[in-house]
Design a protein around this motif. Structure first.
Motif, PDB file in Angstrom:
ATOM      1  N   ALA A 191       0.853  -1.194   0.000  1.00  0.00           N
ATOM      2  CA  ALA A 191       0.000   0.000   0.000  1.00  0.00           C
ATOM      3  C   ALA A 191       0.885   1.240   0.000  1.00  0.00           C
ATOM      4  N   GLU A 192       0.470   2.255  -0.755  1.00  0.00           N
ATOM      5  CA  GLU A 192       1.276   3.467  -0.892  1.00  0.00           C
ATOM      6  C   GLU A 192       0.443   4.704  -0.569  1.00  0.00           C
ATOM      7  N   THR A 193       1.150   5.782  -0.302  1.00  0.00           N
ATOM      8  CA  THR A 193       0.536   7.055   0.051  1.00  0.00           C
ATOM      9  C   THR A 193       0.855   8.101  -1.013  1.00  0.00           C
ATOM     10  N   LEU A 194       0.208   9.256  -0.915  1.00  0.00           N
ATOM     11  CA  LEU A 194       0.500  10.334  -1.857  1.00  0.00           C
ATOM     12  C   LEU A 194       1.940  10.801  -1.754  1.00  0.00           C
ATOM     13  N   VAL A 195       2.465  10.786  -0.528  1.00  0.00           N
ATOM     14  CA  VAL A 195       3.767  11.381  -0.234  1.00  0.00           C
ATOM     15  C   VAL A 195       4.580  10.377   0.570  1.00  0.00           C
ATOM     16  N   GLN A 196       5.891  10.411   0.421  1.00  0.00           N
ATOM     17  CA  GLN A 196       6.776   9.640   1.292  1.00  0.00           C
ATOM     18  C   GLN A 196       7.788  10.596   1.929  1.00  0.00           C
ATOM     19  N   LEU A 197       8.454  10.133   2.985  1.00  0.00           N
ATOM     20  CA  LEU A 197       9.419  10.968   3.692  1.00  0.00           C
ATOM     21  C   LEU A 197      10.834  10.471   3.458  1.00  0.00           C
ATOM     22  N   ASP A 198      11.781  11.416   3.339  1.00  0.00           N
ATOM     23  CA  ASP A 198      13.180  11.009   3.273  1.00  0.00           C
ATOM     24  C   ASP A 198      13.739  10.906   4.688  1.00  0.00           C
ATOM     25  N   ALA A 199      15.030  10.651   4.809  1.00  0.00           N
ATOM     26  CA  ALA A 199      15.634  10.404   6.119  1.00  0.00           C
ATOM     27  C   ALA A 199      15.499  11.588   7.064  1.00  0.00           C
ATOM     28  N   ASP A 200      15.395  12.798   6.524  1.00  0.00           N
ATOM     29  CA  ASP A 200      15.257  13.993   7.351  1.00  0.00           C
ATOM     30  C   ASP A 200      13.805  14.374   7.595  1.00  0.00           C
ATOM     31  N   GLY A 201      12.867  13.531   7.143  1.00  0.00           N
ATOM     32  CA  GLY A 201      11.454  13.841   7.342  1.00  0.00           C
ATOM     33  C   GLY A 201      10.909  14.834   6.331  1.00  0.00           C
ATOM     34  N   VAL A 202      11.620  15.033   5.235  1.00  0.00           N
ATOM     35  CA  VAL A 202      11.168  15.952   4.190  1.00  0.00           C
ATOM     36  C   VAL A 202      10.278  15.191   3.209  1.00  0.00           C
ATOM     37  N   ALA A 203       9.144  15.792   2.849  1.00  0.00           N
ATOM     38  CA  ALA A 203       8.179  15.138   1.956  1.00  0.00           C
ATOM     39  C   ALA A 203       8.742  14.993   0.546  1.00  0.00           C
ATOM     40  N   GLN A 204       8.560  13.783  -0.029  1.00  0.00           N
ATOM     41  CA  GLN A 204       9.017  13.474  -1.376  1.00  0.00           C
ATOM     42  C   GLN A 204       7.859  12.850  -2.165  1.00  0.00           C
ATOM     43  N   PRO A 205       7.877  12.921  -3.494  1.00  0.00           N
ATOM     44  CA  PRO A 205       6.780  12.368  -4.292  1.00  0.00           C
ATOM     45  C   PRO A 205       6.611  10.863  -4.118  1.00  0.00           C
ATOM     46  N   MET A 206       5.361  10.426  -4.200  1.00  0.00           N
ATOM     47  CA  MET A 206       5.050   9.006  -4.287  1.00  0.00           C
ATOM     48  C   MET A 206       3.909   8.855  -5.283  1.00  0.00           C
ATOM     49  N   LEU A 207       2.659   8.713  -4.826  1.00  0.00           N
ATOM     50  CA  LEU A 207       1.545   8.699  -5.773  1.00  0.00           C
ATOM     51  C   LEU A 207       1.224  10.102  -6.273  1.00  0.00           C
ATOM     52  N   ALA A 208       1.647  11.105  -5.537  1.00  0.00           N
ATOM     53  CA  ALA A 208       1.582  12.485  -6.024  1.00  0.00           C
ATOM     54  C   ALA A 208       2.974  12.875  -6.522  1.00  0.00           C
ATOM     55  N   PRO A 258       1.277   5.831   6.726  1.00  0.00           N
ATOM     56  CA  PRO A 258       0.693   4.613   6.169  1.00  0.00           C
ATOM     57  C   PRO A 258      -0.799   4.466   6.453  1.00  0.00           C
ATOM     58  N   GLN A 259      -1.288   5.139   7.484  1.00  0.00           N
ATOM     59  CA  GLN A 259      -2.708   5.073   7.789  1.00  0.00           C
ATOM     60  C   GLN A 259      -3.553   5.864   6.792  1.00  0.00           C
ATOM     61  N   LEU A 260      -2.885   6.601   5.901  1.00  0.00           N
ATOM     62  CA  LEU A 260      -3.589   7.317   4.843  1.00  0.00           C
ATOM     63  C   LEU A 260      -3.231   6.737   3.471  1.00  0.00           C
ATOM     64  N   SER A 261      -3.008   5.429   3.450  1.00  0.00           N
ATOM     65  CA  SER A 261      -2.740   4.745   2.179  1.00  0.00           C
ATOM     66  C   SER A 261      -3.942   4.852   1.246  1.00  0.00           C
ATOM     67  N   ILE A 262      -3.649   4.869  -0.050  1.00  0.00           N
ATOM     68  CA  ILE A 262      -4.692   4.959  -1.071  1.00  0.00           C
ATOM     69  C   ILE A 262      -4.974   3.554  -1.609  1.00  0.00           C
ATOM     70  N   LEU A 263      -6.225   3.107  -1.458  1.00  0.00           N
ATOM     71  CA  LEU A 263      -6.606   1.764  -1.886  1.00  0.00           C
ATOM     72  C   LEU A 263      -7.705   1.811  -2.942  1.00  0.00           C
ATOM     73  N   ALA A 312      -5.712  -4.662  -3.249  1.00  0.00           N
ATOM     74  CA  ALA A 312      -6.243  -3.308  -3.424  1.00  0.00           C
ATOM     75  C   ALA A 312      -5.191  -2.214  -3.369  1.00  0.00           C
ATOM     76  N   GLY A 313      -3.911  -2.585  -3.264  1.00  0.00           N
ATOM     77  CA  GLY A 313      -2.875  -1.569  -3.160  1.00  0.00           C
ATOM     78  C   GLY A 313      -2.351  -1.117  -4.503  1.00  0.00           C
ATOM     79  N   THR A 314      -1.258  -0.331  -4.469  1.00  0.00           N
ATOM     80  CA  THR A 314      -0.617   0.140  -5.700  1.00  0.00           C
ATOM     81  C   THR A 314       0.873  -0.173  -5.726  1.00  0.00           C
TER      82      THR A 314
END
Length: 503
Positions: free
Chosen positions: A65-82, A164-169, A184-186
């Motif tokens: 399961a994936e989310t719109l955004v993922q975090l790098d090691a410093d907690g900075v938002a990086q692209p995923m499904l967005a 992860p609790q805001l995964s897109i299914l 149901a994941g991506t």
């Protein structure tokens, strides 16, 4: 003090090995030969693998399961499904969706599915903790765009959407009352079967939008017994093992053991509103009495890090910012330690984390050597939490996650040390601390927010409301030949497209 971790007797060891082999029948080297990875998970699902619960982290660690955004090691938002996003005003964020994504049942990803998943989470009861106190609405102006609005300004919206609790299914996941993530994941692996609390099976999803997975699948087994997990690694029945107990490491090949710093700190909270620790000089005496090196050596067998502050090495930016002149000036304002003689205190902790009662024993010795008279109260967490939050103890030892689902430590600090904090065991209410936390909370993620976060830490430490003891590490097992396994301090990632069990 000798840690209370006797070696297994021969008979018990044989039993554990038998159980482990049963858990991974047909696994280990046999699975490696057909490209599958066998994983021993620490905890079974508690909510049927619903992404609206903590089970979501299993779905994330299996890359299903994936989310719109993922975090790098410093907690900075990086692209995923967005692929990108922008803040169009204080309360509105616009996200552009990746265009080549399909769910595991073949349904194309559009904004309609994203809105449905996020609205389900926002309307759940209980709401996922990342949305606790957050009023969020989601709209789809077109098939490729999602607009997220909050009731108040929130600079952490992208970080929240990485949970992860805001995964897109896919829509099929929501056709019954319970959210069902099977098929149901991506992600690069499709969840194809769940065997209750025994295990789960995932196969490679060949139409994945990103890099095709190297492994042909994942065979996960839930093995709550730490000795059995270690045995599965030792015998080759598991390729990857979550959370190897410290007491089992000596029986393993050191090359199979990976230590990962966790954003989790063992802290001694001191009651600042009543009892002996209402006096800051007495709090300072307790702080000076503690030998962190002894705790790490005798209780954690050297597999932890001495704490210099609330935030540990899992947040690599924290240590450098402690040399900031403003930070050091705040610490210099600490009270001088009082000379204590016969000061009676109550010290509480809980049994759910096996090391904490041992920590309490050593702290009692150190505090009594400094002149305190200590009465311990150790119970299961469910039976002691309410008293701890009500300020029933003079001091309380807690193992606390310092980074919540947003990847940002400000929420933890506000919860534990803000006047209105819901987890304020120290009973702290200080205008300067609240102001420092408010300043940090208003700034978007980045270097300035990190600097302000550390100044808030210095405010708390300057009052000796909490004495950080040590930062925990998670011990992960990886069999010989395994490669590409994630070593994630936040325990969101484990097996991904690059993971392989080898030949």
């Amino acid at each position: 003090m000798t840690p209370l971790r006797p070696l297994l007797r021969t008979g018990a060891a044989a039993l554990v090995l038998t159980l482990a082999a049963g858990c991974f029948a047909g696994g280990g080297s046999d699975q490696a030969s057909d490209g599958r990875i066998s994983v021993a998970m620490m905890q079974p699902p508690r909510s049927g693998l619903s992404p609206l619960s903590d089970d979501a982290f299993k779905l994330s660690r299996w890359s299903t399961a994936e989310t719109l955004v993922q975090l790098d090691a410093d907690g900075v938002a990086q692209p995923m499904l967005a692929t990108s996003w922008q803040r169009t005003d204080d309360r509105t964020w616009t996200f552009d969706l990746r265009g080549d994504v399909t769910f595991h049942d073949g349904t194309p990803l559009t904004s309609k599915e994203v809105v449905a998943s996020l609205q389900t989470a926002a309307q759940a009861s209980p709401v996922p903790r990342i949305l606790d106190g957050v009023e969020l609405t989601v709209e789809a102006p077109d098939a490729d765009t999602v607009v997220v609005k909050t009731a108040v300004a929130d600079p952490l919206v992208p970080q929240r959407l990485s949970s992860p609790q805001l995964s897109i299914l896919a829509p099929k996941a929501y056709t019954t009352k319970a959210v069902n993530p099977v098929g149901a994941g991506t992600g690069p692996f499709e969840l194809v079967k769940v065997d209750g609390t025994s295990g789960a099976t995932l196969d490679r999803y060949d139409d994945y939008w990103g890099e095709k997975a190297k492994a042909s699948g994942i065979d996960a087994r839930f093995v709550p017994d730490g000795t059995a997990r270690a045995a599965a690694l030792r015998t080759g029945d598991a390729d990857v093992v979550e959370s190897v107990p410290v007491g089992q490491v000596a029986q393993l090949d050191e090359d199979l053991v990976i230590e990962v710093p966790m954003p989790r700190t063992n802290t001694l909270y001191l009651n600042t509103t009543k009892g002996p620790f209402k006096d800051p000089t007495v709090r300072a005496a307790a702080r000076e009495a503690i030998d962190r090196a002894r705790l790490v050596k005798d209780v954690y067998e050297g597999r932890a890090d001495e704490a210099s502050g609330l935030l540990g090495p899992a947040l690599p930016w924290a240590a450098d910012l402690r040399s900031d002149p403003e930070y050091t000036q705040l610490l210099a304002q600490r009270a001088e330690p009082a000379k204590v003689d016969g000061v009676r205190i109550t010290l509480g902790t809980f049994t759910d984390r096996a090391e904490l009662p041992e920590v309490a024993v050593l702290l009692e010795q150190e505090l009594e050597a400094a002149g305190f008279v200590v009465q311990q109260d150790v119970r299961e967490y469910q039976f002691i939490e309410a008293d701890a939050l009500d300020g029933a103890f003079d001091a309380f030892i807690l193992s606390r996650a310092t980074v919540l689902d947003s990847g940002d430590p400000v929420a933890y600090m506000a919860s534990d040390f803000g006047c209105d904090g819901g987890f304020n065991i120290a009973q702290l209410c200080n205008d300067d601390v609240d102001a420092a936390l408010d300043r940090a909370a208003q700034v978007e993620p980045g270097a300035e927010r990190q600097r302000l976060t550390m100044l808030a830490e210095a405010q708390v430490l300057g009052l000796d409301a909490a004495v950080p003891l040590l930062h925990e590490r998670v011990i992960q097992g990886e069999a010989q030949g395994v490669s590409g396994v994630e070593r994630d301090p936040r325990e969101r990632d484990l097996i991904d497209a690059d993971s392989s069990a080898g030949a």
